[in-house]
Design an enzyme around this catalytic site. Structure first.
Site, PDB file in Angstrom:
ATOM      1  N   ASP A   1     -48.334   7.041 -24.468  1.00 53.10           N
ATOM      2  CA  ASP A   1     -48.103   7.033 -23.016  1.00 53.10           C
ATOM      3  C   ASP A   1     -48.903   5.908 -22.350  1.00 53.10           C
ATOM      4  O   ASP A   1     -50.135   5.934 -22.356  1.00 53.10           O
ATOM      5  CB  ASP A   1     -48.537   8.376 -22.399  1.00 53.10           C
ATOM      6  CG  ASP A   1     -47.823   9.573 -23.012  1.00 53.10           C
ATOM      7  OD1 ASP A   1     -46.616   9.488 -23.236  1.00 53.10           O
ATOM      8  OD2 ASP A   1     -48.498  10.594 -23.265  1.00 53.10           O
TER       9      ASP A   1
ATOM     10  N   ASP B   1     -51.902   4.279 -29.041  1.00 55.12           N
ATOM     11  CA  ASP B   1     -51.623   5.350 -28.095  1.00 55.12           C
ATOM     12  C   ASP B   1     -50.143   5.198 -27.685  1.00 55.12           C
ATOM     13  O   ASP B   1     -49.551   4.124 -27.872  1.00 55.12           O
ATOM     14  CB  ASP B   1     -52.560   5.210 -26.891  1.00 55.12           C
ATOM     15  CG  ASP B   1     -52.229   6.190 -25.798  1.00 55.12           C
ATOM     16  OD1 ASP B   1     -52.127   7.387 -26.093  1.00 55.12           O
ATOM     17  OD2 ASP B   1     -52.042   5.749 -24.640  1.00 55.12           O
TER      18      ASP B   1
HETATM   19  C1  BG6 Z   1     -51.787  11.695 -23.309  1.00 52.86           C
HETATM   20  C2  BG6 Z   1     -51.699  11.384 -21.842  1.00 52.86           C
HETATM   21  O1  BG6 Z   1     -51.034  10.757 -24.010  1.00 52.86           O
HETATM   22  O2  BG6 Z   1     -51.296  12.994 -23.573  1.00 52.86           O
HETATM   23  C3  BG6 Z   1     -52.421  12.455 -21.037  1.00 52.86           C
HETATM   24  O3  BG6 Z   1     -52.305  10.130 -21.591  1.00 52.86           O
HETATM   25  C4  BG6 Z   1     -51.836  13.822 -21.390  1.00 52.86           C
HETATM   26  O4  BG6 Z   1     -52.272  12.174 -19.659  1.00 52.86           O
HETATM   27  C5  BG6 Z   1     -51.960  14.066 -22.880  1.00 52.86           C
HETATM   28  O5  BG6 Z   1     -52.529  14.834 -20.675  1.00 52.86           O
HETATM   29  C6  BG6 Z   1     -51.332  15.393 -23.312  1.00 52.86           C
HETATM   30  O6  BG6 Z   1     -49.955  15.276 -23.120  1.00 52.86           O
HETATM   31  P1  BG6 Z   1     -48.903  16.465 -23.223  1.00 52.86           P
HETATM   32  O7  BG6 Z   1     -47.570  15.725 -23.220  1.00 52.86           O
HETATM   33  O8  BG6 Z   1     -49.145  17.190 -24.523  1.00 52.86           O
HETATM   34  O9  BG6 Z   1     -49.089  17.332 -22.042  1.00 52.86           O
HETATM   35 MG    MG Z   2     -52.139   6.439 -22.753  1.00 49.65          MG
END
Ligand code: BG6
Ligand code: MG
Length: 219
Positions: free
Chosen positions: A10, A8
């Protein structure tokens, strides 16, 4: 024997989980809706629109689909403005040497992020250079806890999922990795919930888990 590791992004390779939280908190404050850290933790791993539903849980009124789409866009614009300020200096210092060493030991490494902003983050931080493949939110239709992102990452590596490990800070991400048939490694919030097959305190402990092909699996 584990031959591939699907990460993953984030909250695992970089602390953009905090930027997601701050961007949602900014929207919640503007709308006058209470938004707690606990709600922020439940946004981990799930899609942008599912996160918005969590953010609006304590709103005193209902919003139309059109309003929700505008809110999601507003949050994403604030979030991307924060991402523009990222540089390689924002990558936690144990991440690059750990990824390099895992690769040196023969593991193939992939991104398995549900974010549609993953490409921007990889480019701004240089993290892409440590990975053999990158699956992100633009490649899938079902977000974690569905296994699609991890299955896509394994396929990009050319490995069966049973030969891969999934590393995720989200409980939903650990559920996704498990549903994909992978060994699961929890870190951060998911480790605090004891959600993984292995629960790590530090990223560098991956080196204790994966000594490389030909050696016995660690821990
Ligand atoms: C994930 C995050 O990596 O990505 C979530 O943990 C987030 O919190 C999801 O909602 C979607 O991200 P983005 O950047 O496309 O809005
Ligand atoms: Mg994450």
């Amino acid at each position: 024997m584990i031959q591939g590791i699907c990460f993953d992004l984030d909250g695992v390779l970089i602390h953009t989980d905090e930027l997601h939280y701050l961007a949602w908190k900014g929207l919640a404050d503007r709308l006058g809706v209470p938004f707690s850290r606990e709600q922020g933790d439940r946004c981990r791993g799930v899609s942008r629109m599912q996160s918005l539903e969590i953010v609006l849980e304590h709103a005193g009124r209902a919003y139309s689909q059109e309003e929700k789409e505008r809110f999601a866009q507003e949050k994403n614009e604030a979030y991307r403005a924060m991402l523009e300020a990222l540089s390689p200096a924002d990558v936690p210092e144990d991440v690059p040497p750990t990824l390099e060493e895992l690769r040196r030991r023969g593991c193939r490494l992939a991104l398995a992020s549900g974010s549609k902003n993953a490409g921007l983050i990889l480019a701004r931080t240089g993290l892409g250079t440590y990975l053999d493949a990158a699956a992100d939110g633009n490649h899938i239709t079902r977000s974690k806890p569905d296994p699609e992102i991890f299955l896509t990452a394994a396929q990009m590596l050319g490995l069966p999922p049973e030969r891969c490990a999934a590393v995720d800070d989200a409980v939903a991400g650990i559920q996704a990795g498990r549903a994909a048939g992978m060994v699961t490694v929890a870190i951060g919030d998911s480790a605090a919930h004891r959600a993984g097959d292995y629960d790590l305190e530090r990223f560098g402990q991956l080196l204790d888990l994966f000594p490389g092909p030909g050696k016995e699996e660690g821990l």
